[in-house]
Design an enzyme around this catalytic site. Structure first.
Site, PDB file in Angstrom:
ATOM      1  N   GLY A  12       0.842  -1.207   0.000  1.00  0.00           N
ATOM      2  CA  GLY A  12       0.000   0.000   0.000  1.00  0.00           C
ATOM      3  C   GLY A  12       0.865   1.240   0.000  1.00  0.00           C
ATOM      4  N   GLY A  17       1.637   4.842   3.628  1.00  0.00           N
ATOM      5  CA  GLY A  17       2.515   3.739   3.235  1.00  0.00           C
ATOM      6  C   GLY A  17       3.794   4.256   2.610  1.00  0.00           C
ATOM      7  N   SER A 134       0.583   6.383  14.904  1.00  0.00           N
ATOM      8  CA  SER A 134       0.060   7.741  15.036  1.00  0.00           C
ATOM      9  C   SER A 134       1.100   8.791  14.677  1.00  0.00           C
ATOM     10  CB  SER A 134      -0.414   7.995  16.471  1.00  0.00           C
ATOM     11  OG  SER A 134      -0.872   9.333  16.571  1.00  0.00           O
ATOM     12  N   LYS A 189      -4.918   2.137  20.086  1.00  0.00           N
ATOM     13  CA  LYS A 189      -4.829   3.225  19.098  1.00  0.00           C
ATOM     14  C   LYS A 189      -6.202   3.872  18.895  1.00  0.00           C
ATOM     15  CE  LYS A 189      -3.349   6.006  15.858  1.00  0.00           C
ATOM     16  NZ  LYS A 189      -4.427   6.465  15.056  1.00  0.00           N
ATOM     17  N   HIS A 192      -6.650   6.185  21.696  1.00  0.00           N
ATOM     18  CA  HIS A 192      -5.791   7.346  21.420  1.00  0.00           C
ATOM     19  C   HIS A 192      -6.577   8.352  20.581  1.00  0.00           C
ATOM     20  CE1 HIS A 192      -3.317   9.559  18.489  1.00  0.00           C
ATOM     21  NE2 HIS A 192      -2.349   9.576  19.390  1.00  0.00           N
ATOM     22  N   ASN A 193      -7.245   7.844  19.557  1.00  0.00           N
ATOM     23  CA  ASN A 193      -7.997   8.742  18.681  1.00  0.00           C
ATOM     24  C   ASN A 193      -9.186   9.365  19.408  1.00  0.00           C
ATOM     25  OD1 ASN A 193      -6.174   7.805  16.830  1.00  0.00           O
ATOM     26  ND2 ASN A 193      -7.670   7.530  15.206  1.00  0.00           N
ATOM     27  N   GLU A 196      -7.844  12.091  21.287  1.00  0.00           N
ATOM     28  CA  GLU A 196      -7.523  13.126  20.278  1.00  0.00           C
ATOM     29  C   GLU A 196      -8.781  13.929  19.907  1.00  0.00           C
ATOM     30  OE1 GLU A 196      -5.338  11.617  16.681  1.00  0.00           O
ATOM     31  OE2 GLU A 196      -7.110  12.293  15.599  1.00  0.00           O
TER      32      GLU A 196
HETATM   33  C1  6PG Z   1      -3.090   9.758  14.201  1.00  0.00           C
HETATM   34  C2  6PG Z   1      -4.460  10.170  13.784  1.00  0.00           C
HETATM   35  C3  6PG Z   1      -4.847   9.487  12.519  1.00  0.00           C
HETATM   36  C4  6PG Z   1      -6.056  10.109  11.866  1.00  0.00           C
HETATM   37  C5  6PG Z   1      -7.340   9.525  12.383  1.00  0.00           C
HETATM   38  C6  6PG Z   1      -8.403  10.464  12.828  1.00  0.00           C
HETATM   39  O1  6PG Z   1      -2.986   9.265  15.296  1.00  0.00           O
HETATM   40  O2  6PG Z   1      -2.163   9.940  13.412  1.00  0.00           O
HETATM   41  O3  6PG Z   1      -5.391   9.847  14.768  1.00  0.00           O
HETATM   42  O4  6PG Z   1      -4.946   8.133  12.779  1.00  0.00           O
HETATM   43  O5  6PG Z   1      -6.016  11.462  11.899  1.00  0.00           O
HETATM   44  O6  6PG Z   1      -7.783   8.757  11.309  1.00  0.00           O
HETATM   45  O7  6PG Z   1      -9.333  10.562  11.843  1.00  0.00           O
HETATM   46  P1  6PG Z   1     -10.763  11.193  11.873  1.00  0.00           P
HETATM   47  O8  6PG Z   1     -10.699  12.505  12.552  1.00  0.00           O
HETATM   48  O9  6PG Z   1     -11.000  11.324  10.401  1.00  0.00           O
HETATM   49  O10 6PG Z   1     -11.689  10.205  12.485  1.00  0.00           O
END
Ligand code: 6PG
Length: 465
Positions: A12, A17, A134, A189, A192-193, A196
């Site tokens: 990919g 990738g 991430s 992970k 984590h998001n 975020e």
């Molecule tokens: C990271 C980010 C990455 C991406 C997510 C969030 O840790 O590098 O979290 O994985 O930005 O896909 O995406 P969305 O805001 O589109 O849900």
């Protein structure tokens, strides 16, 4: 094309990738890359090779069989494609692989799908690692935070590669660590998001509160000054930059439609919190805020004006402390969710180490994450950390004042308000759930426990007698 075998493969060549491949190439590994050569992806491999001609340690393939044959055994293949395409790729890849080969899914796959894929691969004695990565494109290129989970033996085979491409923490150690068996890497992970999402939402709410009476420059300067201290974070830093980015004479931010997208990880985290019985109200509030944002037409139709405001009404010192409190509560909720999952699925996650690998490379890197990593060295949970809780107590007044500021200015503050509600609920010994239990027992004979029965037995009352 050279006949040499490659030690690792990347499947990919999308943005992530390609960036990971170049990162691996910088470490002088011998790499094979594969991308299909059809539809919109025609020329992907040849363009990538042409654009990086100085990287002589990369071989490119558009035939999956040739790609697989080029890899030394046991094969190690990093799959970096969109989560929805993983099953189709596995169906093509598995028949070409041999026992002990390793597939590492580095995308944002749902952890339950990772478990299904691990079970499928294990039928052919193939190892499948679910690995969080991430840091976005820049992170992938120059040092992401890497969160692998799965079989420890398979992990040890890919460890040297992951270690060498990961970001480094303040002591120079790689921001990469095995988190646990099964789907632990992808679960962690995902959370984590979720964290975020909340970090982003809190900043969006601050911006909305201030923008009525403050210029973008002034908000940016405020955030920059906060970023210079203990509130330092990557997301605070980029937000300060975003605010002042110009396009011609206008701010780019003002030209961006207020409809937020998402790729699912925030809602998956919230669903997991609901399933595991964890209060992750801030995370779900941030997800719902994105959903509501996308109802633009309805919001325009129903629009009511915000209240008149003057900047003197907004208590900036309180706002700073409220932001501090809300972030601390966000981290508390996020790590609690991971702790519940770790107990439920016997992952035995090392929380200090997990927070450490999030101190650099990833999107939620911050001074607070450094602090949390230190705290987890002695406390099993942030809830058990007396100092962390006592600091939150000290910040409560500021959080309350700021929530009132939002209300008075008629500015929605789903993340700030839910942090306040969570904090108050968490620190209230006698809540109102006695009434909920009475209601449940009244209409459904669901029973209740009594304060005067320390054995916790189930009691029932015939309420209409
Ligand atoms: C990271 C980010 C990455 C991406 C997510 C969030 O840790 O590098 O979290 O994985 O930005 O896909 O995406 P969305 O805001 O589109 O849900």
């Amino acid at each position: 094309m050279s006949n040499r075998q490659s030690e690792i493969g990347v499947l990919g060549l999308g943005v992530m990738g390609a960036a990971l491949t170049l990162n691996l190439a910088d470490q002088s590994f011998r790499i094979a890359v594969y991308n299909r050569d059809s539809g919109r992806e025609i020329g992907t491999v040849s363009n990538f090779l042409a654009g990086n001609a100085s990287q002589t340690n990369i071989l490119g393939f558009t035939d999956l069989k040739d790609f697989v044959s080029n890899l030394e055994r046991p094969r190690k293949i990093i799959v970096m494609i969109s989560a929805s395409a993983v099953d189709a790729v596995l169906a093509d890849l598995l028949p070409l692989l041999d026992a002990d080969d390793i597939i590492l899914d580095a995308g944002n796959s749902h952890f339950k799908e990772t478990e299904t894929r691990q079970a499928l691969c294990s039928k052919s004695k193939i190892e499948f690692i679910g690995c969080g990565v991430s840091g976005g494109e820049r992170g992938a290129r120059f040092g992401p935070s890497i969160i692998p989970g799965g079989s420890p033996i398979a992990f040890s085979a890919v460890e040297p590669y992951l270690k060498s491409i990961a970001a480094k923490d303040k002591n120079g150690s790689p921001c990469m660590s095995y988190v646990g068996k099964g789907s632990a890497g992808h679960f962690v992970k995902m959370v984590h998001n979720g964290i975020e999402y909340v970090e982003m939402q809190l900043l969006a709410e601050l911006y909305q509160l201030l923008r009525g009476s403050w210029s973008n420059e002034r908000i940016s300067e405020l955030l920059e000054s906060w970023n210079g201290g203990e509130l330092h974070s990557y997301l605070l830093e980029i937000t300060s930059n975003i605010l002042i980015k110009k396009e011609g004479d206008s701010y780019l931010l003002d030209q961006i439609l207020d409809k937020a997208g998402n790729k699912g990880t925030g809602s998956w985290s919230s669903i997991s919190a609901l399933e595991l019985g964890s209060d992750n109200s801030m995370m779900s509030a941030a997800v719902f805020a994105r959903y509501l944002s996308s109802q633009k037409e309805t919001r325009v139709r129903l629009n009511l004006p915000n209240r008149e405001k003057s900047d003197s009404e907004i208590e900036i010192p309180s706002l700073k402390n409220a932001y501090d409190a809300a972030r601390r509560l966000n981290h508390l909720q996020g790590f609690e969710l991971i702790r519940l999952a770790s107990n439920e699925f016997s992952w035995d996650i090392n929380f200090s180490e997990l927070a450490r690998i999030w101190t650099n490379g990833c999107i939620i890197r911050s001074a607070l994450m450094e602090e949390v990593s230190e705290r987890f060295k002695t406390a099993p949970s942030l809830l058990e950390d007396k100092e962390y809780i006592s600091e939150l107590g000290d910040l409560e007044n500021a959080l309350s004042e700021s929530v009132q500021d939002f209300v008075q200015h008629r500015i929605a503050s789903p993340a700030f308000s839910s942090s306040w509600n969570y904090w108050i609920g968490l620190t209230t010994a006698n809540g109102s759930a006695n009434l909920i239990q009475a209601q449940r027992d009244y209409f459904g004979a669901h029973t209740y426990q009594r304060v005067d029965d320390p054995n916790g037995a189930a009691h029932h009352t015939n309420w209409e007698e």
